[in-house]
Motif scaffolding. Structure first.
Motif, PDB file in Angstrom:
ATOM      1  N   VAL A  15       0.864  -1.185   0.000  1.00  0.00           N
ATOM      2  CA  VAL A  15       0.000   0.000   0.000  1.00  0.00           C
ATOM      3  C   VAL A  15       0.900   1.234   0.000  1.00  0.00           C
ATOM      4  O   VAL A  15       1.794   1.364   0.834  1.00  0.00           O
ATOM      5  CB  VAL A  15      -0.931   0.013   1.227  1.00  0.00           C
ATOM      6  N   THR A  16       0.673   2.135  -0.954  1.00  0.00           N
ATOM      7  CA  THR A  16       1.502   3.340  -1.050  1.00  0.00           C
ATOM      8  C   THR A  16       0.636   4.574  -1.265  1.00  0.00           C
ATOM      9  O   THR A  16      -0.497   4.491  -1.734  1.00  0.00           O
ATOM     10  CB  THR A  16       2.504   3.240  -2.223  1.00  0.00           C
ATOM     11  N   ASN A  17       1.201   5.719  -0.889  1.00  0.00           N
ATOM     12  CA  ASN A  17       0.573   7.020  -1.130  1.00  0.00           C
ATOM     13  C   ASN A  17      -0.895   7.026  -0.707  1.00  0.00           C
ATOM     14  O   ASN A  17      -1.771   7.412  -1.480  1.00  0.00           O
ATOM     15  CB  ASN A  17       0.710   7.405  -2.607  1.00  0.00           C
ATOM     16  N   SER A  18      -1.149   6.622   0.529  1.00  0.00           N
ATOM     17  CA  SER A  18      -2.526   6.494   1.025  1.00  0.00           C
ATOM     18  C   SER A  18      -2.711   7.269   2.318  1.00  0.00           C
ATOM     19  O   SER A  18      -1.759   7.511   3.058  1.00  0.00           O
ATOM     20  CB  SER A  18      -2.847   5.019   1.257  1.00  0.00           C
ATOM     21  N   LYS A  19      -3.975   7.637   2.582  1.00  0.00           N
ATOM     22  CA  LYS A  19      -4.306   8.413   3.770  1.00  0.00           C
ATOM     23  C   LYS A  19      -5.474   7.777   4.520  1.00  0.00           C
ATOM     24  O   LYS A  19      -6.439   7.339   3.905  1.00  0.00           O
ATOM     25  CB  LYS A  19      -4.708   9.834   3.387  1.00  0.00           C
ATOM     26  N   VAL A  20      -5.375   7.807   5.840  1.00  0.00           N
ATOM     27  CA  VAL A  20      -6.485   7.494   6.733  1.00  0.00           C
ATOM     28  C   VAL A  20      -6.644   8.751   7.583  1.00  0.00           C
ATOM     29  O   VAL A  20      -5.906   8.971   8.543  1.00  0.00           O
ATOM     30  CB  VAL A  20      -6.190   6.269   7.622  1.00  0.00           C
ATOM     31  N   VAL A  21      -7.570   9.623   7.197  1.00  0.00           N
ATOM     32  CA  VAL A  21      -7.719  10.919   7.862  1.00  0.00           C
ATOM     33  C   VAL A  21      -9.193  11.204   8.180  1.00  0.00           C
ATOM     34  O   VAL A  21     -10.099  10.750   7.485  1.00  0.00           O
ATOM     35  CB  VAL A  21      -7.133  12.072   7.010  1.00  0.00           C
ATOM     36  N   ASN A  22      -9.383  11.952   9.269  1.00  0.00           N
ATOM     37  CA  ASN A  22     -10.707  12.420   9.685  1.00  0.00           C
ATOM     38  C   ASN A  22     -11.697  11.282   9.912  1.00  0.00           C
ATOM     39  O   ASN A  22     -12.872  11.404   9.554  1.00  0.00           O
ATOM     40  CB  ASN A  22     -11.266  13.412   8.655  1.00  0.00           C
ATOM     41  N   CYS A  23     -11.234  10.197  10.500  1.00  0.00           N
ATOM     42  CA  CYS A  23     -12.106   9.043  10.779  1.00  0.00           C
ATOM     43  C   CYS A  23     -12.361   8.915  12.268  1.00  0.00           C
ATOM     44  O   CYS A  23     -11.588   9.383  13.103  1.00  0.00           O
ATOM     45  CB  CYS A  23     -11.460   7.754  10.264  1.00  0.00           C
ATOM     46  N   ASP A  24     -13.453   8.236  12.597  1.00  0.00           N
ATOM     47  CA  ASP A  24     -13.819   7.928  13.977  1.00  0.00           C
ATOM     48  C   ASP A  24     -13.811   6.413  14.128  1.00  0.00           C
ATOM     49  O   ASP A  24     -14.548   5.714  13.440  1.00  0.00           O
ATOM     50  CB  ASP A  24     -15.206   8.499  14.271  1.00  0.00           C
TER      51      ASP A  24
END
Length: 187
Positions: A15-24
């Protein structure tokens, strides 16, 4: 991500160039977010190293409620992971765990992580040998800064635990509050 019977998210193979943002993430039986795998050491010849991952601005509550040995965020053999501005609370074990391998079988293409501006409180409430931020093995060019670590739990009363083989980490401007007054601190 709520009321899950396993972990919430695995970023495992290449997995590259990925984001996990603004999650609950809340009320999870297993871990919150895992990057790479503990088997992807220097002997690994699989689908590529996880690289350039951002995990930021997330809320983690009551993670690892049944599989208690999992953190809110786990980063194993990966390259360039930025874990920032997360709010982590109520865990039986560690808040953020980076690395693996106890200093053995360290790949040349891992490290370059940043762990910054996280608020982590009330961890290690059930298990020990962990901390709000836990590292294991060689962490080339890792920066650990500006984290706010509150009520570090019952195990050795610290906030940051550099376990076996940990090295090459720059650590600045972190705060530990409500540590037990035993003189036995990790940080």
């Amino acid at each position: 991500f709520a009321n899950l019977g396993s972990s919430a998210m695995y970023l495992t193979e290449g997995v590259t160039n990925s984001k996990v943002v603004n999650c609950d993430f809340h009320d999870i039986s297993g871990g919150g977010v895992s990057v790479s795998n503990f088997t992807h050491n220097s002997n690994y010849s699989g689908g590529g190293r996880c690289k350039n991952i951002e995990i930021g601005n997330n809320v983690f509550r009551r993670i690892a409620q049944e599989f208690m040995n999992l953190p809110a965020v786990a980063v194993y053999y990966a390259d360039s992971v930025n874990v920032h501005h997360n709010d982590i609370k109520y865990l039986p074990y560690s808040g953020i765990s980076i690395g693996w391998g106890w200093g053995y079988y360290e790949p040349d293409d891992t490290g370059n992580h940043t762990v910054s501006y996280n608020k982590i409180e009330e961890v290690c409430k059930v298990l020990d040998d962990g901390a709000q931020i836990y590292t294991l093995g060689d962490q080339q060019n890792m920066h650990l800064n500006d984290n706010y670590l509150i009520d570090p739990g019952n195990y050795r009363r610290g906030g940051v635990y550099f376990d076996e083989g940990t090295g090459y980490i720059s650590m600045t401007d972190n705060v530990v509050q409500k540590a037990k007054d035993s003189g036995d601190f990790w940080l």
